[in-house]
Motif scaffolding. Structure first.
Motif, PDB file in Angstrom:
ATOM      1  N   MET A   1      51.385  39.257  27.877  1.00 30.74           N
ATOM      2  CA  MET A   1      50.878  39.736  29.142  1.00 30.74           C
ATOM      3  C   MET A   1      50.395  38.536  29.956  1.00 30.74           C
ATOM      4  SD  MET A   1      48.273  42.806  29.839  1.00 30.74           S
ATOM      5  CE  MET A   1      46.649  42.181  30.109  1.00 30.74           C
ATOM      6  N   VAL A   2      50.810  38.472  31.188  1.00 32.97           N
ATOM      7  CA  VAL A   2      50.468  37.363  32.067  1.00 32.97           C
ATOM      8  C   VAL A   2      49.469  37.855  33.111  1.00 32.97           C
ATOM      9  CG1 VAL A   2      51.377  35.701  33.723  1.00 32.97           C
ATOM     10  CG2 VAL A   2      52.734  36.347  31.727  1.00 32.97           C
ATOM     11  N   PHE A   3      48.405  37.083  33.309  1.00 32.26           N
ATOM     12  CA  PHE A   3      47.395  37.436  34.294  1.00 32.26           C
ATOM     13  C   PHE A   3      47.929  37.129  35.683  1.00 32.26           C
ATOM     14  CE2 PHE A   3      43.462  36.883  36.706  1.00 32.26           C
ATOM     15  CZ  PHE A   3      42.808  38.051  36.360  1.00 32.26           C
ATOM     16  N   ASP A   4      47.824  38.076  36.593  1.00 32.37           N
ATOM     17  CA  ASP A   4      48.354  37.924  37.949  1.00 32.37           C
ATOM     18  C   ASP A   4      47.262  37.430  38.896  1.00 32.37           C
ATOM     19  OD1 ASP A   4      49.797  38.038  40.265  1.00 32.37           O
ATOM     20  OD2 ASP A   4      50.222  40.196  40.163  1.00 32.37           O
ATOM     21  N   TRP A   5      47.183  36.118  39.050  1.00 33.72           N
ATOM     22  CA  TRP A   5      46.169  35.511  39.899  1.00 33.72           C
ATOM     23  C   TRP A   5      46.387  35.847  41.374  1.00 33.72           C
ATOM     24  CZ3 TRP A   5      41.677  33.717  38.464  1.00 33.72           C
ATOM     25  CH2 TRP A   5      41.521  33.320  37.134  1.00 33.72           C
ATOM     26  N   GLN A   6      47.616  35.975  41.785  1.00 37.17           N
ATOM     27  CA  GLN A   6      47.908  36.258  43.183  1.00 37.17           C
ATOM     28  C   GLN A   6      47.352  37.637  43.576  1.00 37.17           C
ATOM     29  OE1 GLN A   6      52.048  36.112  44.140  1.00 37.17           O
ATOM     30  NE2 GLN A   6      51.619  35.490  46.243  1.00 37.17           N
ATOM     31  N   TYR A   7      47.534  38.611  42.680  1.00 37.11           N
ATOM     32  CA  TYR A   7      46.989  39.948  42.938  1.00 37.11           C
ATOM     33  C   TYR A   7      45.465  39.910  42.959  1.00 37.11           C
ATOM     34  CZ  TYR A   7      45.562  44.749  42.117  1.00 37.11           C
ATOM     35  OH  TYR A   7      44.940  45.959  42.198  1.00 37.11           O
ATOM     36  N   THR A   8      44.877  39.201  42.002  1.00 37.39           N
ATOM     37  CA  THR A   8      43.420  39.130  41.907  1.00 37.39           C
ATOM     38  C   THR A   8      42.815  38.494  43.149  1.00 37.39           C
ATOM     39  OG1 THR A   8      43.611  38.938  39.508  1.00 37.39           O
ATOM     40  CG2 THR A   8      41.508  38.302  40.496  1.00 37.39           C
ATOM     41  N   LEU A   9      43.367  37.388  43.574  1.00 34.10           N
ATOM     42  CA  LEU A   9      42.849  36.729  44.777  1.00 34.10           C
ATOM     43  C   LEU A   9      43.150  37.538  46.030  1.00 34.10           C
ATOM     44  CD1 LEU A   9      43.693  33.023  43.930  1.00 34.10           C
ATOM     45  CD2 LEU A   9      41.479  34.167  43.811  1.00 34.10           C
ATOM     46  N   GLY A  10      44.226  38.293  46.003  1.00 31.19           N
ATOM     47  CA  GLY A  10      44.557  39.155  47.137  1.00 31.19           C
ATOM     48  C   GLY A  10      43.531  40.262  47.336  1.00 31.19           C
ATOM     49  N   LEU A  11      42.862  40.671  46.277  1.00 37.79           N
ATOM     50  CA  LEU A  11      41.832  41.705  46.400  1.00 37.79           C
ATOM     51  C   LEU A  11      40.653  41.237  47.250  1.00 37.79           C
ATOM     52  CD1 LEU A  11      41.653  43.197  42.800  1.00 37.79           C
ATOM     53  CD2 LEU A  11      42.535  44.294  44.857  1.00 37.79           C
ATOM     54  N   LEU A  12      40.411  39.940  47.286  1.00 36.38           N
ATOM     55  CA  LEU A  12      39.274  39.427  48.060  1.00 36.38           C
ATOM     56  C   LEU A  12      39.433  39.686  49.553  1.00 36.38           C
ATOM     57  CD1 LEU A  12      38.638  36.060  46.215  1.00 36.38           C
ATOM     58  CD2 LEU A  12      37.395  38.212  45.969  1.00 36.38           C
ATOM     59  N   TRP A  13      40.645  39.923  50.001  1.00 36.95           N
ATOM     60  CA  TRP A  13      40.880  40.188  51.412  1.00 36.95           C
ATOM     61  C   TRP A  13      41.227  41.650  51.667  1.00 36.95           C
ATOM     62  CZ3 TRP A  13      42.002  35.595  49.088  1.00 36.95           C
ATOM     63  CH2 TRP A  13      41.414  34.482  49.661  1.00 36.95           C
ATOM     64  N   SER A  14      41.073  42.482  50.663  1.00 37.11           N
ATOM     65  CA  SER A  14      41.386  43.899  50.799  1.00 37.11           C
ATOM     66  C   SER A  14      40.151  44.671  51.262  1.00 37.11           C
ATOM     67  CB  SER A  14      41.872  44.455  49.464  1.00 37.11           C
ATOM     68  OG  SER A  14      42.003  45.855  49.532  1.00 37.11           O
ATOM     69  N   ARG A  15      40.301  45.360  52.373  1.00 39.24           N
ATOM     70  CA  ARG A  15      39.190  46.147  52.913  1.00 39.24           C
ATOM     71  C   ARG A  15      38.830  47.292  51.962  1.00 39.24           C
ATOM     72  NH1 ARG A  15      39.845  47.590  58.793  1.00 39.24           N
ATOM     73  NH2 ARG A  15      38.700  45.670  59.036  1.00 39.24           N
ATOM     74  N   ASP A  16      39.821  47.929  51.356  1.00 35.82           N
ATOM     75  CA  ASP A  16      39.556  49.036  50.425  1.00 35.82           C
ATOM     76  C   ASP A  16      38.790  48.566  49.195  1.00 35.82           C
ATOM     77  OD1 ASP A  16      40.829  50.884  52.032  1.00 35.82           O
ATOM     78  OD2 ASP A  16      42.781  50.583  51.064  1.00 35.82           O
ATOM     79  N   PHE A  17      39.096  47.375  48.710  1.00 38.45           N
ATOM     80  CA  PHE A  17      38.390  46.827  47.558  1.00 38.45           C
ATOM     81  C   PHE A  17      36.907  46.650  47.864  1.00 38.45           C
ATOM     82  CE2 PHE A  17      36.734  43.027  45.380  1.00 38.45           C
ATOM     83  CZ  PHE A  17      36.852  43.450  44.070  1.00 38.45           C
ATOM     84  N   TRP A  18      36.582  46.087  49.018  1.00 36.50           N
ATOM     85  CA  TRP A  18      35.185  45.856  49.371  1.00 36.50           C
ATOM     86  C   TRP A  18      34.463  47.159  49.687  1.00 36.50           C
ATOM     87  CZ3 TRP A  18      33.195  41.825  47.529  1.00 36.50           C
ATOM     88  CH2 TRP A  18      33.935  40.661  47.402  1.00 36.50           C
ATOM     89  N   ARG A  19      35.182  48.125  50.249  1.00 38.56           N
ATOM     90  CA  ARG A  19      34.577  49.433  50.504  1.00 38.56           C
ATOM     91  C   ARG A  19      34.234  50.119  49.180  1.00 38.56           C
ATOM     92  NH1 ARG A  19      38.317  52.438  53.965  1.00 38.56           N
ATOM     93  NH2 ARG A  19      37.813  50.746  55.394  1.00 38.56           N
ATOM     94  N   ALA A  20      35.152  50.038  48.228  1.00 39.81           N
ATOM     95  CA  ALA A  20      34.900  50.627  46.906  1.00 39.81           C
ATOM     96  C   ALA A  20      33.753  49.908  46.198  1.00 39.81           C
ATOM     97  CB  ALA A  20      36.166  50.571  46.061  1.00 39.81           C
ATOM     98  N   THR A  21      33.705  48.591  46.336  1.00 41.40           N
ATOM     99  CA  THR A  21      32.615  47.816  45.729  1.00 41.40           C
ATOM    100  C   THR A  21      31.275  48.228  46.319  1.00 41.40           C
ATOM    101  OG1 THR A  21      34.116  45.953  45.390  1.00 41.40           O
ATOM    102  CG2 THR A  21      31.763  45.481  45.321  1.00 41.40           C
ATOM    103  N   LEU A  22      31.218  48.392  47.623  1.00 41.59           N
ATOM    104  CA  LEU A  22      29.985  48.816  48.286  1.00 41.59           C
ATOM    105  C   LEU A  22      29.578  50.220  47.836  1.00 41.59           C
ATOM    106  CD1 LEU A  22      27.766  48.226  50.354  1.00 41.59           C
ATOM    107  CD2 LEU A  22      29.286  49.174  52.095  1.00 41.59           C
TER     108      LEU A  22
END
Length: 68
Positions: A1-22
């Motif tokens: 299994m390979v860790f997907d750094w591009q997806y992980t870093l892409g979450l930092l600019w996702s509005r839905d991710f930050w809304r869910a975090t809040l």
């Protein structure tokens, strides 16, 4: 299994991710606050001179302390 750094870093600019975090942070703070207030109320009821209130809160405390 390979860790997907591009997806992980892409979450930092996702509005839905930050809304869910809040939402998670807000729910955590709300549940913590409610539990502290209710726990303090039960602790005060346990020290009450009213035998019915004291017995009810003692039973409530016993029940939840005995759960695994």
């Amino acid at each position: 299994m390979v860790f997907d750094w591009q997806y992980t870093l892409g979450l930092l600019w996702s509005r839905d991710f930050w809304r869910a975090t809040l939402t998670v942070v807000e729910l955590s703070i709300a549940s913590w606050t409610i539990s502290v207030v209710l726990g303090f109320g039960v602790a005060l009821a346990r020290q009450s001179p009213n035998w019915l209130l004291r017995r009810t809160s003692a039973s409530y405390i016993w029940f939840f302390r005995s759960l695994p």
